[in-house]
Scaffold this motif. Structure first.
Motif, PDB file in Angstrom:
ATOM      1  N   PHE A  83       2.482  -5.014  -4.474  1.00  0.00           N
ATOM      2  CA  PHE A  83       0.694  -4.456  -4.610  1.00  0.00           C
ATOM      3  C   PHE A  83      -0.305  -4.597  -3.080  1.00  0.00           C
ATOM      4  O   PHE A  83      -0.742  -4.550  -1.772  1.00  0.00           O
ATOM      5  CB  PHE A  83       0.101  -4.450  -5.583  1.00  0.00           C
ATOM      6  N   HIS A  84       0.523  -6.145  -2.828  1.00  0.00           N
ATOM      7  CA  HIS A  84      -0.307  -6.502  -1.266  1.00  0.00           C
ATOM      8  C   HIS A  84       0.664  -5.987  -0.605  1.00  0.00           C
ATOM      9  O   HIS A  84      -0.263  -5.547   0.916  1.00  0.00           O
ATOM     10  CB  HIS A  84       0.389  -7.947  -1.080  1.00  0.00           C
ATOM     11  N   LEU A  85       1.394  -5.368  -0.133  1.00  0.00           N
ATOM     12  CA  LEU A  85       1.724  -4.419   0.931  1.00  0.00           C
ATOM     13  C   LEU A  85       1.281  -2.895   1.177  1.00  0.00           C
ATOM     14  O   LEU A  85       0.638  -2.845   2.197  1.00  0.00           O
ATOM     15  CB  LEU A  85       2.880  -4.228   1.134  1.00  0.00           C
ATOM     16  N   ILE A  86       0.727  -2.840  -0.599  1.00  0.00           N
ATOM     17  CA  ILE A  86       0.626  -0.715  -0.004  1.00  0.00           C
ATOM     18  C   ILE A  86      -0.944  -1.236   0.139  1.00  0.00           C
ATOM     19  O   ILE A  86      -1.685  -0.385   1.478  1.00  0.00           O
ATOM     20  CB  ILE A  86       0.513  -0.730  -1.058  1.00  0.00           C
ATOM     21  N   ASP A  87      -2.177  -2.757  -0.315  1.00  0.00           N
ATOM     22  CA  ASP A  87      -3.190  -2.910  -0.151  1.00  0.00           C
ATOM     23  C   ASP A  87      -3.065  -3.176   1.737  1.00  0.00           C
ATOM     24  O   ASP A  87      -4.498  -2.721   2.202  1.00  0.00           O
ATOM     25  CB  ASP A  87      -3.958  -4.191  -0.309  1.00  0.00           C
ATOM     26  N   ARG A  88      -2.025  -3.724   2.279  1.00  0.00           N
ATOM     27  CA  ARG A  88      -2.323  -4.076   3.552  1.00  0.00           C
ATOM     28  C   ARG A  88      -2.760  -3.216   4.694  1.00  0.00           C
ATOM     29  O   ARG A  88      -2.221  -3.457   5.994  1.00  0.00           O
ATOM     30  CB  ARG A  88      -1.138  -5.151   3.738  1.00  0.00           C
ATOM     31  N   HIS A  89      -2.007  -1.714   4.071  1.00  0.00           N
ATOM     32  CA  HIS A  89      -1.597  -1.083   5.648  1.00  0.00           C
ATOM     33  C   HIS A  89      -1.697   0.594   4.386  1.00  0.00           C
ATOM     34  O   HIS A  89      -0.755   0.791   4.334  1.00  0.00           O
ATOM     35  CB  HIS A  89       0.100  -0.689   5.387  1.00  0.00           C
ATOM     36  N   PRO A  90      -2.792   0.947   4.732  1.00  0.00           N
ATOM     37  CA  PRO A  90      -4.176   1.479   3.892  1.00  0.00           C
ATOM     38  C   PRO A  90      -2.960   3.113   4.720  1.00  0.00           C
ATOM     39  O   PRO A  90      -3.263   4.396   4.345  1.00  0.00           O
ATOM     40  CB  PRO A  90      -5.171   2.034   4.219  1.00  0.00           C
ATOM     41  N   ASP A  91      -3.451   2.988   5.620  1.00  0.00           N
ATOM     42  CA  ASP A  91      -2.718   4.445   6.278  1.00  0.00           C
ATOM     43  C   ASP A  91      -1.340   4.945   6.554  1.00  0.00           C
ATOM     44  O   ASP A  91      -0.586   5.571   6.938  1.00  0.00           O
ATOM     45  CB  ASP A  91      -2.477   3.656   8.023  1.00  0.00           C
ATOM     46  N   ILE A  92      -0.046   3.584   5.843  1.00  0.00           N
ATOM     47  CA  ILE A  92       1.041   4.355   5.398  1.00  0.00           C
ATOM     48  C   ILE A  92       1.161   5.376   4.401  1.00  0.00           C
ATOM     49  O   ILE A  92       0.593   4.759   3.219  1.00  0.00           O
ATOM     50  CB  ILE A  92       1.810   3.289   5.058  1.00  0.00           C
ATOM     51  N   PHE A  93       2.236   5.867   4.013  1.00  0.00           N
ATOM     52  CA  PHE A  93       1.688   6.859   2.477  1.00  0.00           C
ATOM     53  C   PHE A  93       3.412   5.735   2.146  1.00  0.00           C
ATOM     54  O   PHE A  93       4.206   5.930   2.813  1.00  0.00           O
ATOM     55  CB  PHE A  93       2.325   8.313   2.383  1.00  0.00           C
ATOM     56  N   PHE A  94       3.214   5.879   0.819  1.00  0.00           N
ATOM     57  CA  PHE A  94       4.508   4.844   0.269  1.00  0.00           C
ATOM     58  C   PHE A  94       4.769   5.422  -0.985  1.00  0.00           C
ATOM     59  O   PHE A  94       3.548   6.211  -1.695  1.00  0.00           O
ATOM     60  CB  PHE A  94       4.004   3.349  -0.891  1.00  0.00           C
ATOM     61  N   GLN A  95       5.933   6.015  -1.015  1.00  0.00           N
ATOM     62  CA  GLN A  95       6.899   6.606  -1.631  1.00  0.00           C
ATOM     63  C   GLN A  95       7.808   5.225  -2.804  1.00  0.00           C
ATOM     64  O   GLN A  95       8.848   5.027  -1.906  1.00  0.00           O
ATOM     65  CB  GLN A  95       8.140   7.772  -1.020  1.00  0.00           C
ATOM     66  N   ILE A  96       7.569   5.352  -4.177  1.00  0.00           N
ATOM     67  CA  ILE A  96       8.297   4.315  -4.691  1.00  0.00           C
ATOM     68  C   ILE A  96       8.838   4.870  -5.790  1.00  0.00           C
ATOM     69  O   ILE A  96       8.951   5.551  -6.207  1.00  0.00           O
ATOM     70  CB  ILE A  96       7.252   3.359  -5.397  1.00  0.00           C
ATOM     71  N   TYR A  97       9.860   4.432  -5.913  1.00  0.00           N
ATOM     72  CA  TYR A  97      11.267   4.781  -6.345  1.00  0.00           C
ATOM     73  C   TYR A  97      11.373   3.320  -7.349  1.00  0.00           C
ATOM     74  O   TYR A  97      11.805   2.018  -7.283  1.00  0.00           O
ATOM     75  CB  TYR A  97      12.793   4.705  -5.570  1.00  0.00           C
ATOM     76  N   THR A  98      11.639   3.974  -8.266  1.00  0.00           N
ATOM     77  CA  THR A  98      12.191   2.802  -9.806  1.00  0.00           C
ATOM     78  C   THR A  98      12.580   3.508 -10.958  1.00  0.00           C
ATOM     79  O   THR A  98      12.755   5.246 -11.448  1.00  0.00           O
ATOM     80  CB  THR A  98      10.686   2.499 -10.243  1.00  0.00           C
ATOM     81  N   ASN A  99      13.119   2.911 -11.903  1.00  0.00           N
ATOM     82  CA  ASN A  99      13.599   3.282 -13.221  1.00  0.00           C
ATOM     83  C   ASN A  99      13.096   3.635 -14.151  1.00  0.00           C
ATOM     84  O   ASN A  99      13.140   3.930 -15.384  1.00  0.00           O
ATOM     85  CB  ASN A  99      14.816   2.455 -13.725  1.00  0.00           C
ATOM     86  N   GLY A 100      11.194   2.661 -13.845  1.00  0.00           N
ATOM     87  CA  GLY A 100      10.109   3.163 -14.523  1.00  0.00           C
ATOM     88  C   GLY A 100       9.906   2.759 -16.290  1.00  0.00           C
ATOM     89  O   GLY A 100       8.749   2.384 -16.417  1.00  0.00           O
ATOM     90  N   THR A 101      11.072   1.182 -16.540  1.00  0.00           N
ATOM     91  CA  THR A 101      10.863   0.709 -17.297  1.00  0.00           C
ATOM     92  C   THR A 101       9.755  -0.575 -17.548  1.00  0.00           C
ATOM     93  O   THR A 101       9.703  -1.151 -18.625  1.00  0.00           O
ATOM     94  CB  THR A 101      12.192   0.226 -17.994  1.00  0.00           C
TER      95      THR A 101
END
Length: 356
Positions: A83-101
């Protein structure tokens, strides 16, 4: 967008090539699951990038005009600085892969508040196929994750590792309809590749199954309201292999700059070099100079389709293996892949043409 393209054009003049559109970043290899055939099994589960290093990588991406970052793992939800990285770089679009669990309603809300995130849930079919591949109870956890993400209003995609055992299911109309009704707007297919040194070759799809998936993707695109990407059969749309910075590349949790998520070799570690230097390395330039690896873009991969390429690339550039198991895969697996190639049907052997 023009400004961002301008950055890449500037670096093309300075470096001699345009920086890629996408970085695949695996900031951690920690995971709460141990899925069959996972391409990361050879690495182990301990490596992880520090917050400072991951932040530096993203700053250099912005300088180069790379604004689309795919987060893999391990399990992305276990990375403590996500979450720190996402907040620090608002101009980047993040596609996050997760197993969802490990998703919760609170985490989903937090991701939604960021505003620059899409989440891709990994699912291998129905409950039987998913739990067989990922572990008992995982399918139900994924269905719960769909609910959390939908409630939070997050863009959702789904991803499937395609094997000999599930190819019919994950390409079926019933499965696609289930994903659409669950909220997925994109279905992404990745062929299983045995690159971890402990893989089961019987999981690899047959040439006929690969063709079946290709045909099903065409049908889905023409009949269903969902974006579909087939990482291998879509080779003709991107003129073959896109690795080594041509369109994308990978940095693993140890900092090794790899040509591709599945190509576990490197000559540079991001701890010791800049992103621009790594992208312009002899290894990456050599791979790009060989692309496409086959005039038939339905056979784009230098691992499973053209294994002589990766062996020559390793030898010529003195590349090191980013985990010990990869050396065994590269030395011995190509013989089996070549055997499969000899039995490929006419649609795949016909250079550069598709028999739709």
């Amino acid at each position: 967008m023009v400004y961002r393209r301008g950055k890449r054009d500037y670096w093309k003049k300075k470096l001699g090539f345009r920086p890629p559109f996408i970085l695949i970043l695996s900031p951690t290899l920690k995971c709460n699951l141990r899925c069959k055939g996972c391409y990361t099994l050879g690495y182990g589960m301990k490596p992880e990038l520090s917050q400072q290093l991951a932040d530096r990588i993203l700053r250099e991406c912005e300088e180069l005009g790379i604004y689309f970052i795919t987060i893999l793992g391990g399990e992305s939800m276990l990375y403590p600085h996500l979450f720190h990285l996402i907040d620090r770089h608002p101009d980047i679009f993040f596609q996050i892969y997760t197993n969802g669990t490990l998703l919760t309603q609170e985490k989903a809300k937090r991701l939604a508040d960021c505003g620059n995130v899409a989440v891709v849930l990994s699912i291998e079919g129905d409950e039987k196929e998913t739990d067989t591949w990922r572990g008992k109870g995982v399918y139900k956890g994924i269905m719960q994750a769909f609910e959390y993400l939908n409630n939070a209003g997050i863009i959702i995609g789904t991803s499937a590792t395609v094997t000999r055992e599930n190819v019919e299911v994950v390409s079926s109309e019933e499965f696609i309809d289930k994903m659409i009704s669950s909220g997925s707007v994109a279905q992404i297919y990745f062929l299983y590749i045995p690159v971890n040194g402990m893989a089961d070759f019987s999981f690899m799809v047959t040439p006929e199954q690969r063709d079946h998936l290709r045909r099903r993707v065409l049908t889905i695109r023409n009949t269903k309201p969902i974006f579909v990407l087939d990482f291998w059969n879509d080779g003709p749309h991107v003129s073959g292999c896109i690795a080594a910075g041509r369109r994308y590349f990978h940095i693993n949790a140890m900092g090794d700059v790899e040509p591709c998520v599945y190509t576990h070799i490197a000559t540079d570690n991001i701890r010791n070099t800049s992103l621009a230097q790594a992208l312009n390395s002899q290894l990456f330039r050599d791979i790009r100079s060989r692309q496409p690896h086959n005039p038939n873009h339905l056979m784009p991969c230098m691992i499973i389709d053209n294994p002589y390429v990766i062996r020559d690339v390793i030898k010529k550039n003195c590349a090191y293996f980013t985990h010990p198991a990869q050396k065994r895969s590269t030395q011995f697996a190509p013989k089996k892949w070549i055997t499969m190639q000899r039995h490929m049907p006419s649609w795949l052997n016909r250079s550069g043409k598709r028999n739709i």
